[in-house]
Design a protein around this motif. Structure first.
Motif, PDB file in Angstrom:
ATOM      1  N   PRO A 690       0.954  -1.303   0.167  1.00 22.64           N
ATOM      2  CA  PRO A 690      -0.141   0.021   0.257  1.00 22.64           C
ATOM      3  C   PRO A 690       0.984   1.275   0.089  1.00 22.64           C
ATOM      4  N   TYR A 691       0.503   2.141  -0.737  1.00 22.43           N
ATOM      5  CA  TYR A 691       1.180   3.417  -0.653  1.00 22.43           C
ATOM      6  C   TYR A 691       1.122   4.191   0.536  1.00 22.43           C
ATOM      7  N   THR A 692       0.102   3.708   1.367  1.00 21.96           N
ATOM      8  CA  THR A 692      -0.008   3.988   2.397  1.00 21.96           C
ATOM      9  C   THR A 692       0.946   4.139   3.449  1.00 21.96           C
ATOM     10  N   PHE A 693       1.714   2.892   3.134  1.00 21.27           N
ATOM     11  CA  PHE A 693       2.929   2.661   3.849  1.00 21.27           C
ATOM     12  C   PHE A 693       4.098   3.603   3.565  1.00 21.27           C
ATOM     13  N   VAL A 694       4.066   4.352   2.261  1.00 20.11           N
ATOM     14  CA  VAL A 694       5.061   5.166   2.115  1.00 20.11           C
ATOM     15  C   VAL A 694       4.383   6.539   2.622  1.00 20.11           C
ATOM     16  N   THR A 695       4.613   6.844   3.918  1.00 16.48           N
ATOM     17  CA  THR A 695       4.330   8.000   4.623  1.00 16.48           C
ATOM     18  C   THR A 695       5.302   8.896   4.490  1.00 16.48           C
ATOM     19  N   ARG A 725      25.086   4.456  -8.971  1.00 11.40           N
ATOM     20  CA  ARG A 725      24.937   2.918  -8.596  1.00 11.40           C
ATOM     21  C   ARG A 725      24.691   2.706  -7.274  1.00 11.40           C
ATOM     22  N   MET A 726      25.473   3.613  -6.405  1.00 11.12           N
ATOM     23  CA  MET A 726      25.493   3.504  -4.846  1.00 11.12           C
ATOM     24  C   MET A 726      24.057   3.818  -4.553  1.00 11.12           C
ATOM     25  N   ILE A 727      23.620   5.140  -5.179  1.00 10.99           N
ATOM     26  CA  ILE A 727      22.283   5.769  -4.661  1.00 10.99           C
ATOM     27  C   ILE A 727      21.363   4.714  -4.963  1.00 10.99           C
ATOM     28  N   LEU A 728      21.306   4.286  -6.238  1.00 12.92           N
ATOM     29  CA  LEU A 728      20.180   3.290  -6.573  1.00 12.92           C
ATOM     30  C   LEU A 728      20.184   2.175  -5.818  1.00 12.92           C
ATOM     31  N   GLU A 729      21.417   1.744  -5.269  1.00 15.41           N
ATOM     32  CA  GLU A 729      21.450   0.428  -4.552  1.00 15.41           C
ATOM     33  C   GLU A 729      20.988   0.670  -3.224  1.00 15.41           C
ATOM     34  N   GLU A 730      21.286   1.908  -2.593  1.00 17.29           N
ATOM     35  CA  GLU A 730      20.863   2.533  -1.256  1.00 17.29           C
ATOM     36  C   GLU A 730      19.063   2.301  -1.502  1.00 17.29           C
ATOM     37  N   PHE A 731      18.700   2.991  -2.546  1.00 13.23           N
ATOM     38  CA  PHE A 731      17.120   3.019  -2.693  1.00 13.23           C
ATOM     39  C   PHE A 731      16.675   1.824  -2.529  1.00 13.23           C
ATOM     40  N   GLY A 732      17.487   0.660  -3.443  1.00 13.68           N
ATOM     41  CA  GLY A 732      16.906  -0.482  -3.275  1.00 13.68           C
ATOM     42  C   GLY A 732      16.801  -1.263  -1.899  1.00 13.68           C
ATOM     43  N   HIS A 733      17.602  -0.729  -1.418  1.00 13.55           N
ATOM     44  CA  HIS A 733      17.521  -1.033  -0.049  1.00 13.55           C
ATOM     45  C   HIS A 733      16.606  -0.654   0.936  1.00 13.55           C
ATOM     46  N   CYS A 734      16.422   0.527   0.532  1.00 18.84           N
ATOM     47  CA  CYS A 734      15.117   1.388   1.432  1.00 18.84           C
ATOM     48  C   CYS A 734      13.967   0.726   0.983  1.00 18.84           C
ATOM     49  N   LEU A 735      13.823   0.225  -0.357  1.00 19.90           N
ATOM     50  CA  LEU A 735      12.605  -0.419  -0.716  1.00 19.90           C
ATOM     51  C   LEU A 735      12.440  -1.583  -0.169  1.00 19.90           C
ATOM     52  N   MET A 736      13.424  -2.344   0.119  1.00 18.24           N
ATOM     53  CA  MET A 736      13.414  -3.714   0.753  1.00 18.24           C
ATOM     54  C   MET A 736      12.894  -3.580   2.171  1.00 18.24           C
ATOM     55  N   ARG A 737      13.417  -2.632   2.760  1.00 23.12           N
ATOM     56  CA  ARG A 737      13.154  -2.372   4.183  1.00 23.12           C
ATOM     57  C   ARG A 737      11.554  -1.793   4.261  1.00 23.12           C
ATOM     58  N   ILE A 739       9.319  -2.735   2.153  1.00 22.08           N
ATOM     59  CA  ILE A 739       8.493  -3.819   2.027  1.00 22.08           C
ATOM     60  C   ILE A 739       8.669  -4.647   3.190  1.00 22.08           C
ATOM     61  N   SER A 740       9.568  -5.087   3.333  1.00 21.31           N
ATOM     62  CA  SER A 740       9.611  -5.859   4.924  1.00 21.31           C
ATOM     63  C   SER A 740       8.890  -5.226   6.084  1.00 21.31           C
ATOM     64  N   SER A 741       8.904  -3.965   6.091  1.00 23.83           N
ATOM     65  CA  SER A 741       8.056  -3.395   7.324  1.00 23.83           C
ATOM     66  C   SER A 741       6.644  -3.384   6.800  1.00 23.83           C
ATOM     67  N   ALA A 742       6.129  -3.472   5.575  1.00 23.59           N
ATOM     68  CA  ALA A 742       4.879  -3.418   5.340  1.00 23.59           C
ATOM     69  C   ALA A 742       4.342  -4.854   5.499  1.00 23.59           C
ATOM     70  N   GLY A 743       5.232  -5.812   5.153  1.00 27.31           N
ATOM     71  CA  GLY A 743       5.000  -7.095   5.423  1.00 27.31           C
ATOM     72  C   GLY A 743       4.636  -7.377   6.768  1.00 27.31           C
ATOM     73  N   LYS A 744       5.334  -6.618   7.604  1.00 27.62           N
ATOM     74  CA  LYS A 744       5.072  -6.914   9.040  1.00 27.62           C
ATOM     75  C   LYS A 744       3.721  -5.945   9.579  1.00 27.62           C
ATOM     76  N   ALA A 745       3.362  -5.255   8.618  1.00 28.53           N
ATOM     77  CA  ALA A 745       2.185  -4.707   8.806  1.00 28.53           C
ATOM     78  C   ALA A 745       2.589  -3.333   9.938  1.00 28.53           C
ATOM     79  N   LYS A 746       3.686  -2.993   9.652  1.00 35.65           N
ATOM     80  CA  LYS A 746       4.418  -1.897  10.414  1.00 35.65           C
ATOM     81  C   LYS A 746       4.860  -0.723   9.624  1.00 35.65           C
ATOM     82  N   VAL A 747       4.360   0.398   9.914  1.00 36.28           N
ATOM     83  CA  VAL A 747       4.866   1.411   9.414  1.00 36.28           C
ATOM     84  C   VAL A 747       6.019   2.143  10.258  1.00 36.28           C
ATOM     85  N   ASP A 748       6.965   1.776  10.289  1.00 35.27           N
ATOM     86  CA  ASP A 748       7.887   2.466  11.344  1.00 35.27           C
ATOM     87  C   ASP A 748       9.222   3.092  10.491  1.00 35.27           C
TER      88      ASP A 748
END
Length: 754
Positions: A690-695, A725-737, A739-748
């Motif tokens: 949910p985009y709502t997780f992207v607060t 590349r480094m920035i995109l990689e970091e962006f990927g990490h952020c997205l993963m986090r 997604i992980s948080s969303a999967g836990k139903a947490k918006v932290d």
DNA sequence: GAGTTTGAAACT
DNA sequence: CAGTTTCAAACTC
């Protein structure tokens, strides 16, 4: 002969509050007694609907008295079975209530416009009642009371009274007011402008009433001549029914009076017709008399006439009284004077003992005028609903004494065991409480109650509160299980306590004291200590009061328009009605007869507004000014260009509002739909986040992470490609986090902080 | 929200 | 019945 008016109910809703004059009925009377018309000087009493009762020897001779006028019958035996008929055309349910075995006397309060079908067991009570005002003490013996409802427009009402069987050898004269002759009392409630008792022969011919043992009490509403359709109340009596009885001999001696009154709230008019000389005519068993519908030829009513009681060939003659309400026939069996009279429709023959009688008048919409008269043994409660009026009443009547002559109540009669005896003042205790708006009262029907209470149930959903009819602070029975509209009659011998259930709109005013003390008659008199009405906030300025409502959640200061000041309120209402009987009537009503448009009842008096502002009551009601308006510079007429322009603008504004509302609704719907479609499908296996997780916090954290990564690349002098590349990689990490948080139903946000 | 205008209802 | 007063809602700013 035009004996039936096709319009019967059209005038009821807005006008039933009024108990106005009935036409004087010209009767040719052998004794020279002319039908007398009471002066129309009775004091109008607000919020009351009289149920006048005539007696053979007494009537409201002092109709001019503003004080209470009590008509007390001490010996009358009344029994009328509640009947209910339904108009086949409109489906309007008309309930004709009867008085059940009223071994008790009844009292009429002219001042309060209440009929107290109650027991006045003691002469002291009668005297006390007399002292209360201008009483009428009527000795009645063998009197029969017929309470009928005039509720349907266009339907004839025919009371057909066959000859009564008098005692053999009993010669009665017109002056014999203490005649033992059984008499009919016809109590009509409704806006009948005419009452035409006629004598119908056995051949169904309706002729002028010559001699009847008939008493008619009519609570007629005198409708404005402009709009009131003539309503004719026909009382027929089978006379000289050759086919029925060869003994028919009519002695047309009528000693009667007609008490008329024109005020809407005046005590009822009384038409008393007595027939001292009774014939011994009896109806043939099983004889059916067809009552001509007259103006309603399509309706043919055949009434089954009860046969005379075989066991009482002379002294106890069962006399049929057929009351036709259009297609509805009320058959009344009249017994001798010593026997209770039971009035029942052909439809309800076994309802001679009802805990509550119901008188329904009106019925335009089937929810009009209903009077509940519990009369089984202690007729202490009357529930009255007034069509068109916003007042509905529960009339609480307290008997002066617990009469020992009271008959045991019927099987459905119950009482409140918890009702404790209370101090009862002399005289009847009466109370009228607006209980429900007219629109909400749909039907009143006797309904047995599972508990101990006697119940009259109105099909209402509003919450109600029960109030004692008399001061009874110590009594707090559990009425929580009572259905809405419950009217509780006091238990025999348990004190003169009546309970009424009031709608929720008034409950809030009772929350402070769980039970509101209602004024007794004496208290009501004493409450007159209110110096001037001006001291009370009960005046026409208050819309709540003007609308017949209690104040609730308004900005009144020192408000008396509540149940806590019911006495003062009632007095104020009375004052207002004395001043203006139309005070509580809707200002906007139908126009003249034939006019379908609404119009202001009084017309406006605008001077500056041109009747094109809401200052003008006509304009406010969205009606045009009429000829009765006294406005100056009126522009609120059909061809007025200003009015057209204003209406055009108003319409345009309304269209805009509607469009805006529609747009808002559509937008809201779209947003809601979008939210629904973007609802997260949270599952361990992934899914759309949910985009709502992207607060905002998440975005900020992500951006910080990306900026931090960019700083690192810059500090390490990485080439631009590597930095990206480094920035995109970091962006990927952020997205993963994320997604992980969303999967836990947490918006932290902290979970994705770098 | 305060002040003004207006007309219904009350009052005389 | 007419004039005045009172009042609260409608209206304006």
């Amino acid at each position: 002969m035009d004996v039936v008016s096709p319009e019967l109910n059209s005038l009821l809703p807005d006008e039933i509050m009024d108990t106005e004059a009935i036409e004087d009925i010209p009767h040719s009377q052998s004794d020279g007694t002319t039908v007398q018309s009471e002066p129309d000087e009775d004091t109008s009493v607000p919020m009351e609907t009289d149920t006048p009762v005539a007696s053979e020897s007494g009537f409201c001779s002092d109709a001019t008295s503003a004080a209470q006028s009590l008509i007390t019958s001490t010996d009358s035996t009344l029994s009328i079975t509640t009947t209910k008929t339904t108009d086949s055309v409109t489906g309007t349910s008309i309930t004709t209530s009867g008085l059940q075995k009223l071994s008790a006397p009844f009292t009429i309060s002219a001042a309060n416009h209440q009929i107290i079908l109650n027991k006045v067991a003691s002469s002291q009570a009668t005297e006390a009642a007399k002292s209360a005002g201008s009483p009428q003490v009527i000795k009645q013996e063998g009197q029969k009371l017929l309470v009928t409802a005039i509720g349907k427009s266009g339907q004839p009402i025919v009371l057909q009274l066959p000859h009564t069987g008098s005692k053999a050898g009993v010669a009665q004269t017109s002056g014999d007011t203490k005649s033992q002759t059984p008499q009919f009392k016809v109590v009509t409630i409704g806006g009948r402008s005419e009452l035409k008792p006629v004598v119908g022969s056995s051949t169904n011919q309706v002729t002028t009433l010559q001699a009847q043992q008939l008493k008619t009490v009519q609570i007629a509403k005198k409708t404005p001549a402009s709009s009131a359709a003539p309503i004719k109340f026909i009382i027929t009596k089978t006379v000289n029914s050759k086919g029925l009885s060869p003994q028919s001999s009519v002695s047309p001696v009528i000693a009667g009076r007609v008490l008329t009154q024109n005020s809407p709230v005046m005590p009822a008019r009384t038409i008393t017709l007595t027939e001292p000389h009774n014939t011994s005519i009896q109806s043939i068993p099983g004889k059916k008399i067809a009552i001509s519908p007259l103006k309603t030829p399509s309706k043919v009513t055949v009434v089954s006439v009860a046969s005379p009681t075989p066991s009482a060939p002379q002294k106890s003659v069962t006399l049929p009284v057929n009351v036709a309400l259009g297609q509805q026939i009320l058959t009344v069996q009249q017994s001798t004077s010593a026997s209770p009279v039971k009035v029942a429709t052909s439809q309800t023959t076994a309802q001679n003992i009802k805990p509550v009688q119901s008188v329904t008048v009106g019925g335009v919409s089937g929810s009009q005028f209903k009077t509940i008269i519990p009369l089984a043994t202690q007729p202490n409660v009357q529930q009255i609903q007034v069509p068109g009026s916003r007042f509905h009443y529960v009339r609480l009547v307290t008997a002066t004494t617990a009469s020992s002559t009271g008959q045991p109540s019927g099987p459905s009669t119950s009482s409140i065991p918890t009702a404790k005896p209370m101090v009862v003042s002399t005289g009847a205790v009466r109370m009228s409480v607006p209980i429900v708006p007219a629109q909400t009262m749909k039907q009143v029907a006797p309904k047995p109650l599972t508990s101990t209470a006697q119940v009259v149930t109105a099909t209402q959903t509003q919450q109600r509160l029960i109030m004692p009819a008399t001061p009874l602070p110590q009594i707090q029975p559990n009425f929580t299980n009572l259905p809405p509209g419950t009217v509780l009659a006091p238990a025999p011998g348990a004190g003169n306590v009546g309970y009424a259930v009031v709608p929720a709109q008034y409950v809030t005013q009772l929350q402070q004291p769980p039970f509101v003390t209602l004024a007794s008659s004496s208290g009501f008199q004493a409450s007159a200590g209110i110096q001037t009405q001006a001291r009370l906030p009960l005046n026409g300025y208050c819309d709540c009061f003007a609308n017949g409502e209690f104040c609730n959640n308004c900005n009144c200061n020192n408000c008396f328009n509540n149940l806590e000041h019911e006495t003062e309120r009632l007095k104020a209402i009375k004052t207002c009605l004395d001043r203006n009987p139309e005070a509580f009537k809707p200002k906007i009503g139908k126009g003249k007869e034939g006019e379908s448009d609404r119009r202001h009842s009084k017309g406006c008096n605008c001077k500056r507004s041109g009747c094109l502002k809401n200052y003008c009551e006509c304009y406010e009601a969205k009606i045009m000014c009429s000829s009765i308006c006294k406005c100056i510079g009126c522009k609120n007429f059909e061809e007025s260009p200003e009015r057209k322009t204003l209406m055009h603008l108003a319409d345009a504004a309304e269209v805009r509002v509607q469009q805006q509302t529609a747009a808002k609704t559509k937008l809201s719907s779209q947003i809601s739909d979008l939210l629904m479609r973007t609802t997260p499908v949270i599952s361990s296996g992934g899914g759309r986040l949910p985009y709502t997780f992207v607060t905002k916090e998440v975005l900020e954290a992500t951006c910080e992470c990306l900026l931090e990564q960019a700083k690192r690349a810059e500090q390490t002098h990485q080439p631009q490609a590597e930095a990206e590349r480094m920035i995109l990689e970091e962006f990927g990490h952020c997205l993963m986090r994320i997604i992980s948080s969303a999967g836990k139903a947490k918006v932290d946000c902290a979970s994705i902080n770098c």
